[in-house]
Design a protein around this motif. Structure first.
Motif, short mmCIF file in Angstrom:
data_model
loop_
_atom_site.label_atom_id
_atom_site.label_comp_id
_atom_site.label_asym_id
_atom_site.label_seq_id
_atom_site.Cartn_x
_atom_site.Cartn_y
_atom_site.Cartn_z
N UNK A 92 12.09 9.84 -1.82
CA UNK A 92 11.06 8.85 -1.50
C UNK A 92 10.48 9.13 -0.11
N UNK A 93 9.17 9.24 -0.04
CA UNK A 93 8.46 9.41 1.23
C UNK A 93 7.03 8.90 1.01
N UNK A 94 6.20 9.03 2.01
CA UNK A 94 4.81 8.57 1.88
C UNK A 94 3.79 9.59 2.35
N UNK A 95 4.19 10.46 3.27
CA UNK A 95 3.20 11.34 3.90
C UNK A 95 3.56 12.82 3.85
N UNK A 202 11.35 -5.27 -9.66
CA UNK A 202 10.27 -4.54 -9.00
C UNK A 202 8.93 -5.17 -9.38
N UNK A 203 8.00 -5.19 -8.44
CA UNK A 203 6.66 -5.69 -8.73
C UNK A 203 5.63 -4.96 -7.86
N UNK A 204 4.44 -4.78 -8.42
CA UNK A 204 3.31 -4.23 -7.67
C UNK A 204 2.16 -5.23 -7.69
N UNK A 205 1.70 -5.59 -6.51
CA UNK A 205 0.56 -6.50 -6.36
C UNK A 205 -0.62 -5.66 -5.85
N UNK A 206 -1.59 -5.39 -6.72
CA UNK A 206 -2.69 -4.50 -6.34
C UNK A 206 -4.07 -5.09 -6.58
N UNK A 207 -4.15 -6.29 -7.13
CA UNK A 207 -5.46 -6.86 -7.44
C UNK A 207 -6.27 -7.12 -6.17
N UNK A 208 -5.67 -7.82 -5.23
CA UNK A 208 -6.30 -8.06 -3.92
C UNK A 208 -5.56 -7.34 -2.80
N UNK A 209 -4.32 -6.92 -3.05
CA UNK A 209 -3.44 -6.51 -1.97
C UNK A 209 -3.28 -5.00 -1.80
N UNK A 210 -3.90 -4.22 -2.67
CA UNK A 210 -3.66 -2.77 -2.69
C UNK A 210 -3.89 -2.10 -1.34
N UNK A 211 -4.87 -2.56 -0.58
CA UNK A 211 -5.25 -1.87 0.65
C UNK A 211 -4.82 -2.60 1.92
N UNK A 212 -3.77 -3.40 1.82
CA UNK A 212 -3.23 -4.03 3.03
C UNK A 212 -2.69 -2.97 4.00
N UNK A 213 -2.18 -1.87 3.44
CA UNK A 213 -1.82 -0.69 4.22
C UNK A 213 -2.68 0.45 3.72
N UNK A 214 -3.23 1.24 4.63
CA UNK A 214 -4.19 2.26 4.21
C UNK A 214 -4.29 3.33 5.28
N UNK A 215 -5.02 4.39 4.99
CA UNK A 215 -5.31 5.44 5.95
C UNK A 215 -6.70 5.18 6.51
N UNK A 216 -6.81 5.09 7.84
CA UNK A 216 -8.10 4.80 8.46
C UNK A 216 -8.31 5.59 9.73
N UNK A 229 -5.25 7.88 10.07
CA UNK A 229 -3.95 7.43 10.55
C UNK A 229 -3.50 6.24 9.72
N UNK A 230 -2.19 5.95 9.76
CA UNK A 230 -1.68 4.79 9.05
C UNK A 230 -2.20 3.51 9.73
N UNK A 231 -2.74 2.62 8.91
CA UNK A 231 -3.32 1.37 9.39
C UNK A 231 -2.85 0.23 8.51
#
Length: 352
Positions: A92-95, A202-216, A229-231
């Motif tokens: 598991x990683x992200x970047x 486990x749950x994924x909330x992406x309807x309104x919440x998908x971009x609460x963390x993003x690359x900017x 960068x991580x934002x």
């Protein structure tokens, strides 16, 4: 059949970055304007909210897969297994691997394959793959390993969480003080005793919440617009977490059949001290209970937020007696819980 953790390991980088080291940074608002408060005030307020006093950064010549390899070696040794017997390596990683002073992520080959290569595993039936699931990635890897083993297609799995967030932060963003580097790993195996994973959610909330963390782009408008960068939208994440994480934890605990009073420890993603404390408080209020003192071990004060690595690192440290006034005993019921980009939430109830 139960699936239990038989070995743990972590790698904590030796490079310490204290809050004092951020006095040289020029923090800016999203639009590039300067803050009204001076840097000293910003850092003091940051410490009071997050609890973070220092964090760890990887050495310049190390990448995330290197840290993962170091943690994996320790977990394999702790479990006393032959790595050739591993059926899965779940990373598991992200970047990906981001080299020092570069801006490009490298995920070819997968980081799991890199760890398998470093471990010198010859067995081609040891399947290595990466999982991108935000900060809850390691917990989700545990859930996947549990499923593989219970389905009869695996007997031993290595689950890793590793990240070098120091390579993807905007130095002009005060949120950069949150992030750190590190790695944690666990071995999961079939168990004949009562220890192991009891329930998960486990749950994924992406309807309104998908971009609460993003690359900017950087808060410094003069820097290259193509660099990302991580934002995050911190306030939205805080409110989301306080509403949804306690509910997911309750659902998981209720599914396990374990009474809230029998829960000994909660290993929660080390994101923000105040947020984590509020999550635990709300979780217990759902049962009309007060949170017991010491229920939530923490290492965020000195290690910061290393994303997928926070829970496995903390768990390894507690089981090895490296967190003051914290320990777990054979038979204790514990919980792992995390929240992060996606927005994803998960929880596991586990008998130690």
């Amino acid at each position: 059949m139960n699936v239990k953790i038989t070995g743990t390991g972590c790698y904590i980088p030796s490079e310490v970055e204290t809050n004092e080291d951020f006095h040289q940074h020029e923090f800016l608002n999203d639009d590039g304007s300067p803050f009204k408060q001076n840097t000293n005030v910003i850092i003091k307020k940051f410490k009071s909210i997050t609890g973070i006093g220092e964090r760890r950064y990887a050495k310049d010549h190390h990448c995330s897969s290197d840290l993962a390899f170091f943690a994996a070696e320790k977990a394999i040794t702790d479990a006393n297994i032959n790595p050739e017997e591993l059926d899965y390596i779940i990373f598991a990683h992200n970047f990906g691997d981001v080299k020092h002073n570069t801006i490009q992520s490298d995920i070819l080959p997968s980081l799991a394959s890199r760890v398998k290569h470093s471990l010198r595993i010859k067995n081609p039936k040891c399947v290595a793959y990466d999982i991108l699931f935000g900060c809850p990635g390691w917990v989700e890897g545990m859930i996947q390993a549990n499923a593989f083993i219970k389905a009869g297609i695996a007997k031993k799995c290595l689950v890793i969480g590793s990240e070098t967030l120091s390579r993807v932060v905007d130095k002009h963003d005060r949120d950069s003080m949150i992030y750190s580097d590190g790695a944690g790993a666990t071995i999961l195996e079939v168990s004949d005793d009562e220890s192991g994973i009891i329930a998960h959610e486990t749950a994924t909330f992406a309807y309104d919440e998908a971009y609460y963390l993003y690359f900017g782009k950087s808060n410094n408008q003069e820097l290259c617009e193509d660099t990302r960068y991580i934002k995050m939208y911190g306030r939205k994440i805080y409110e989301f977490a306080l509403t949804n994480v306690p509910a997911a934890m309750k659902y998981c605990l209720d599914k396990s059949g374990v009474a809230i009073t029998d829960l000994k420890k909660i290993f929660i993603h080390q994101a923000n001290e105040k947020m984590d404390e509020a999550i635990i408080e709300r979780f217990y209020k759902l049962y009309d209970q007060e949170a017991p003192e010491g229920i939530m071990p923490m290492n965020i004060h000195k290690l910061g937020n290393s994303s997928v690595a926070t829970i496995p690192t903390l768990f390894d440290m507690v089981t090895k007696g490296k967190v003051e006034n914290q320990d777990i005993q054979k038979g204790d019921i514990i919980m792992f819980a995390s929240v992060g980009a996606g927005m994803n939430i998960n929880a596991v109830v586990y008998k130690y």
